[in-house]
Design a protein around this motif. Sequence first.
Motif, PDB file in Angstrom:
ATOM      1  N   UNK A  29      10.767  10.198 -12.991  1.00  0.00           N
ATOM      2  CA  UNK A  29       9.737   9.265 -13.418  1.00  0.00           C
ATOM      3  C   UNK A  29      10.172   7.816 -13.165  1.00  0.00           C
ATOM      4  N   UNK A  30      11.417   7.521 -13.421  1.00  0.00           N
ATOM      5  CA  UNK A  30      11.901   6.162 -13.192  1.00  0.00           C
ATOM      6  C   UNK A  30      11.835   5.783 -11.719  1.00  0.00           C
ATOM      7  N   UNK A  31      12.043   6.750 -10.813  1.00  0.00           N
ATOM      8  CA  UNK A  31      11.957   6.465  -9.379  1.00  0.00           C
ATOM      9  C   UNK A  31      10.498   6.403  -8.905  1.00  0.00           C
ATOM     10  N   UNK A  32       9.589   7.023  -9.608  1.00  0.00           N
ATOM     11  CA  UNK A  32       8.178   7.006  -9.183  1.00  0.00           C
ATOM     12  C   UNK A  32       7.519   5.654  -9.457  1.00  0.00           C
ATOM     13  N   UNK A  33       8.010   4.942 -10.484  1.00  0.00           N
ATOM     14  CA  UNK A  33       7.378   3.658 -10.818  1.00  0.00           C
ATOM     15  C   UNK A  33       7.488   2.637  -9.685  1.00  0.00           C
ATOM     16  N   UNK A  34       8.621   2.372  -9.105  1.00  0.00           N
ATOM     17  CA  UNK A  34       8.669   1.396  -8.005  1.00  0.00           C
ATOM     18  C   UNK A  34       7.854   1.826  -6.796  1.00  0.00           C
ATOM     19  N   UNK A  35       7.812   3.146  -6.542  1.00  0.00           N
ATOM     20  CA  UNK A  35       6.990   3.624  -5.426  1.00  0.00           C
ATOM     21  C   UNK A  35       5.523   3.315  -5.682  1.00  0.00           C
ATOM     22  N   UNK A  36       5.081   3.544  -6.922  1.00  0.00           N
ATOM     23  CA  UNK A  36       3.684   3.287  -7.261  1.00  0.00           C
ATOM     24  C   UNK A  36       3.332   1.811  -7.138  1.00  0.00           C
ATOM     25  N   UNK A  37       4.223   0.953  -7.635  1.00  0.00           N
ATOM     26  CA  UNK A  37       3.942  -0.493  -7.571  1.00  0.00           C
ATOM     27  C   UNK A  37       3.897  -0.979  -6.124  1.00  0.00           C
ATOM     28  N   UNK A  38       4.867  -0.585  -5.309  1.00  0.00           N
ATOM     29  CA  UNK A  38       4.911  -1.049  -3.924  1.00  0.00           C
ATOM     30  C   UNK A  38       3.741  -0.508  -3.113  1.00  0.00           C
ATOM     31  N   UNK A  39       3.353   0.764  -3.357  1.00  0.00           N
ATOM     32  CA  UNK A  39       2.214   1.326  -2.628  1.00  0.00           C
ATOM     33  C   UNK A  39       0.914   0.601  -2.986  1.00  0.00           C
ATOM     34  N   UNK A  40       0.726   0.262  -4.270  1.00  0.00           N
ATOM     35  CA  UNK A  40      -0.468  -0.476  -4.655  1.00  0.00           C
ATOM     36  C   UNK A  40      -0.475  -1.873  -4.043  1.00  0.00           C
ATOM     37  N   UNK A  41       0.686  -2.480  -3.957  1.00  0.00           N
ATOM     38  CA  UNK A  41       0.789  -3.806  -3.354  1.00  0.00           C
ATOM     39  C   UNK A  41       0.412  -3.773  -1.874  1.00  0.00           C
ATOM     40  N   UNK A  42       0.941  -2.789  -1.147  1.00  0.00           N
ATOM     41  CA  UNK A  42       0.641  -2.671   0.288  1.00  0.00           C
ATOM     42  C   UNK A  42      -0.818  -2.292   0.508  1.00  0.00           C
ATOM     43  N   UNK A  43      -1.345  -1.356  -0.308  1.00  0.00           N
ATOM     44  CA  UNK A  43      -2.735  -0.924  -0.142  1.00  0.00           C
ATOM     45  C   UNK A  43      -3.697  -2.077  -0.399  1.00  0.00           C
ATOM     46  N   UNK A  44      -3.436  -2.886  -1.431  1.00  0.00           N
ATOM     47  CA  UNK A  44      -4.307  -4.025  -1.714  1.00  0.00           C
ATOM     48  C   UNK A  44      -4.265  -5.048  -0.595  1.00  0.00           C
ATOM     49  N   UNK A  99      -3.577  -4.527   2.653  1.00  0.00           N
ATOM     50  CA  UNK A  99      -4.272  -4.004   3.835  1.00  0.00           C
ATOM     51  C   UNK A  99      -5.783  -4.017   3.625  1.00  0.00           C
ATOM     52  N   UNK A 100      -6.228  -3.656   2.412  1.00  0.00           N
ATOM     53  CA  UNK A 100      -7.659  -3.651   2.140  1.00  0.00           C
ATOM     54  C   UNK A 100      -8.232  -5.063   2.186  1.00  0.00           C
ATOM     55  N   UNK A 101      -7.452  -6.000   1.718  1.00  0.00           N
ATOM     56  CA  UNK A 101      -7.889  -7.386   1.729  1.00  0.00           C
ATOM     57  C   UNK A 101      -8.055  -7.902   3.159  1.00  0.00           C
ATOM     58  N   UNK A 102      -7.130  -7.544   4.025  1.00  0.00           N
ATOM     59  CA  UNK A 102      -7.230  -7.972   5.424  1.00  0.00           C
ATOM     60  C   UNK A 102      -8.427  -7.328   6.120  1.00  0.00           C
ATOM     61  N   UNK A 103      -8.686  -6.043   5.792  1.00  0.00           N
ATOM     62  CA  UNK A 103      -9.826  -5.357   6.419  1.00  0.00           C
ATOM     63  C   UNK A 103     -11.145  -5.997   6.003  1.00  0.00           C
ATOM     64  N   UNK A 104     -11.274  -6.305   4.719  1.00  0.00           N
ATOM     65  CA  UNK A 104     -12.513  -6.913   4.240  1.00  0.00           C
ATOM     66  C   UNK A 104     -12.701  -8.312   4.802  1.00  0.00           C
ATOM     67  N   UNK A 105     -11.644  -9.078   4.876  1.00  0.00           N
ATOM     68  CA  UNK A 105     -11.766 -10.431   5.407  1.00  0.00           C
ATOM     69  C   UNK A 105     -12.081 -10.414   6.898  1.00  0.00           C
ATOM     70  N   UNK A 106     -11.539  -9.427   7.624  1.00  0.00           N
ATOM     71  CA  UNK A 106     -11.851  -9.324   9.053  1.00  0.00           C
ATOM     72  C   UNK A 106     -13.321  -8.984   9.272  1.00  0.00           C
ATOM     73  N   UNK A 107     -13.912  -8.201   8.337  1.00  0.00           N
ATOM     74  CA  UNK A 107     -15.325  -7.856   8.462  1.00  0.00           C
ATOM     75  C   UNK A 107     -16.262  -8.900   7.896  1.00  0.00           C
ATOM     76  N   UNK A 108     -15.727 -10.005   7.371  1.00  0.00           N
ATOM     77  CA  UNK A 108     -16.564 -11.056   6.830  1.00  0.00           C
ATOM     78  C   UNK A 108     -17.100 -10.761   5.439  1.00  0.00           C
ATOM     79  N   UNK A 109     -16.517  -9.747   4.702  1.00  0.00           N
ATOM     80  CA  UNK A 109     -16.973  -9.404   3.365  1.00  0.00           C
ATOM     81  C   UNK A 109     -16.046 -10.012   2.319  1.00  0.00           C
ATOM     82  N   UNK A 110     -16.530  -9.982   1.074  1.00  0.00           N
ATOM     83  CA  UNK A 110     -15.738 -10.536  -0.027  1.00  0.00           C
ATOM     84  C   UNK A 110     -14.551  -9.624  -0.335  1.00  0.00           C
TER      85      UNK A 110
END
Length: 224
Positions: free
Chosen positions: A38-53, A55-66
């Motif tokens: 469980x202690x090792x899963x927490x950093x994986x979860x935080x880093x994955x959410x950081x990367x996913x957000x 990438x999603x932000x770049x995709x939306x901005x490239x499409x001209x959306x909010x």
Amino acid sequence: MLRSLRLDPVLIQALIAGALSFAHLHDLAEAAGQHGWKAWAYPVSVDLLLVAAWRRMRTLRAGGDSAHAAWVWFIIALAASLGANVATAGLLDMNHIPAVLRIIVAGWPALAFLGGTLLAHTPTPPADTPASGPDPAPSDPEPVADITVDRAPEPAPELPAPIPPAEPEPKVPAVQVPPALVEHARKVADTHRATTGSPIDTDTLRARLGVPAPMADAIAAQLT
């Protein structure tokens, strides 16, 4: 093959920073009562959410959306990572973690699951539809047979009526002669006719009256 392998300073710096942040998150989770995997899963979860957000932000901005929602989850993940780094810097007693921090660590999986689900199921902006091909060329119209229509001859246009010649205007003497002078000249002319039996000429009239030649001509024109 060895020549194609190059050390990128930026990549090395990112790996070092990620490893340290990963270790700090693990230490904080373990201090908050999350042991083992469980202690090792927490950093994986935080880093994955950081990367996913990100990438999603770049995709939306490239499409001209909010991209406000992606920005929110990016800040949440960044705050979790940065908070773990600060908490493990000696500001907190890792053997006596506050109850509030234990609650945050325990509730992180549900928060990360919500953020990852919203980011994954946000509708992607539709791609631009390909431009349609050129319109098909219109088919050639059927030839129309030449039809000759006989027309009646058009009547000749009527000529305008001839304009009658304008009547000549009466000749007006160029010199204005006073009526009294005309009456006096008429008496002189009558006397000359009675004496000589012939009408008076212009030179004689001018000499008798003592007027210039243009006036004498004007008087003679009125006497005729």
